[in-house]
Design a protein around this motif. Structure first.
Motif, short mmCIF file in Angstrom:
data_model
loop_
_atom_site.label_atom_id
_atom_site.label_comp_id
_atom_site.label_asym_id
_atom_site.label_seq_id
_atom_site.Cartn_x
_atom_site.Cartn_y
_atom_site.Cartn_z
N ALA A 188 12.46 22.09 -87.57
CA ALA A 188 11.47 23.00 -88.14
C ALA A 188 10.56 22.28 -89.13
O ALA A 188 9.35 22.50 -89.14
N ALA A 189 11.14 21.39 -89.94
CA ALA A 189 10.34 20.63 -90.91
C ALA A 189 9.38 19.69 -90.18
O ALA A 189 8.22 19.55 -90.57
N HIS A 190 9.86 19.07 -89.11
CA HIS A 190 9.01 18.19 -88.30
C HIS A 190 7.81 18.96 -87.76
O HIS A 190 6.67 18.51 -87.87
N LEU A 191 8.05 20.13 -87.20
CA LEU A 191 6.97 20.94 -86.65
C LEU A 191 6.01 21.41 -87.74
O LEU A 191 4.80 21.42 -87.55
N ARG A 192 6.55 21.77 -88.88
CA ARG A 192 5.74 22.24 -90.00
C ARG A 192 4.83 21.12 -90.54
O ARG A 192 3.63 21.33 -90.76
N VAL A 193 5.39 19.94 -90.74
CA VAL A 193 4.62 18.80 -91.26
C VAL A 193 3.57 18.38 -90.24
O VAL A 193 2.42 18.10 -90.59
N ARG A 194 3.96 18.36 -88.99
CA ARG A 194 3.03 17.97 -87.92
C ARG A 194 1.87 18.96 -87.79
O ARG A 194 0.72 18.56 -87.55
N ALA A 195 2.15 20.24 -87.97
CA ALA A 195 1.10 21.26 -87.90
C ALA A 195 0.06 21.08 -89.00
O ALA A 195 -1.10 21.47 -88.84
N CYS A 196 0.47 20.45 -90.10
CA CYS A 196 -0.46 20.18 -91.22
C CYS A 196 -1.11 18.79 -91.09
O CYS A 196 -1.77 18.34 -92.02
N GLY A 197 -0.88 18.10 -89.97
CA GLY A 197 -1.47 16.79 -89.75
C GLY A 197 -0.68 15.64 -90.31
O GLY A 197 -1.18 14.51 -90.37
N GLY A 198 0.55 15.87 -90.74
CA GLY A 198 1.37 14.82 -91.32
C GLY A 198 2.45 14.35 -90.36
O GLY A 198 2.49 14.74 -89.20
N GLU A 199 3.32 13.50 -90.88
CA GLU A 199 4.41 12.97 -90.10
C GLU A 199 5.69 12.95 -90.92
O GLU A 199 5.68 12.49 -92.07
N LEU A 200 6.77 13.46 -90.35
CA LEU A 200 8.09 13.39 -90.97
C LEU A 200 8.80 12.17 -90.40
O LEU A 200 8.93 12.03 -89.18
N VAL A 201 9.23 11.28 -91.28
CA VAL A 201 9.89 10.05 -90.88
C VAL A 201 11.29 10.04 -91.48
O VAL A 201 11.45 10.16 -92.69
N LEU A 202 12.28 9.90 -90.62
CA LEU A 202 13.67 9.81 -91.08
C LEU A 202 13.98 8.35 -91.37
O LEU A 202 13.73 7.48 -90.54
N VAL A 203 14.51 8.08 -92.56
CA VAL A 203 14.71 6.70 -93.00
C VAL A 203 16.19 6.43 -93.23
O VAL A 203 16.87 7.16 -93.94
#
Length: 138
Positions: free
Chosen positions: A78-93
């Motif tokens: 859900a966080a991935h989809l939310r960040v992507r919808a705002c034009g960002g990227e979620l990166v797991l480190v």
């Protein structure tokens, strides 16, 4: 890229089982999570991810995470989809071995980038702040 040293109020969650710290930079937000993400702690985990300010990159540092349940996997997606919808990227480190296995089994490794530090010695020497110092996990 500089990371703001001071923590913002409401940007840190801590319990006996989960610790979440958020650092905000100009182009990136770094969320460090440690402990266990399960049905009892997923609300605090979700709250930290949702309250992070919008930046082009949201890095989730997971080396201290001992457990990631199905509820945590759903929250990550859900966080991935939310960040992507705002034009960002979620990166797991740097997920811990147990969490890396959950990410592979759940298929999340195909959906979002997972980065690992280049060596354990480097991990001990410096905090994660720039994606240029990281390698993509296979």
């Amino acid at each position: 890229m500089s990371v703001v040293a001071a923590r913002f109020l409401g940007m840190e969650e801590h319990s006996d089982r989960l610790d979440v710290q958020v650092s905000v930079g100009d182009q990136m937000v770094l969320v460090r999570v440690a402990g266990e993400v399960d049905i009892a702690t997923v609300a605090a985990f979700r709250s930290a991810l949702w309250s992070a300010p919008a930046r082009p990159v949201l890095q989730l540092e997971m080396s201290g995470l001992r457990l990631l349940s199905a509820a945590g996997v759903r929250t990550l997606l859900a966080a991935h989809l939310r960040v992507r919808a705002c034009g960002g990227e979620l990166v797991l480190v740097d997920p811990s071995p147990v969490v890396a296995r959950v990410l592979r089994v759940s298929g999340l490794h195909r959906v979002m980038p997972i980065l690992e530090l280049t060596s354990p010695i480097e991990a001990a020497r410096r905090p994660v702040v720039a994606t240029t110092d990281l390698q993509l996990a296979a």
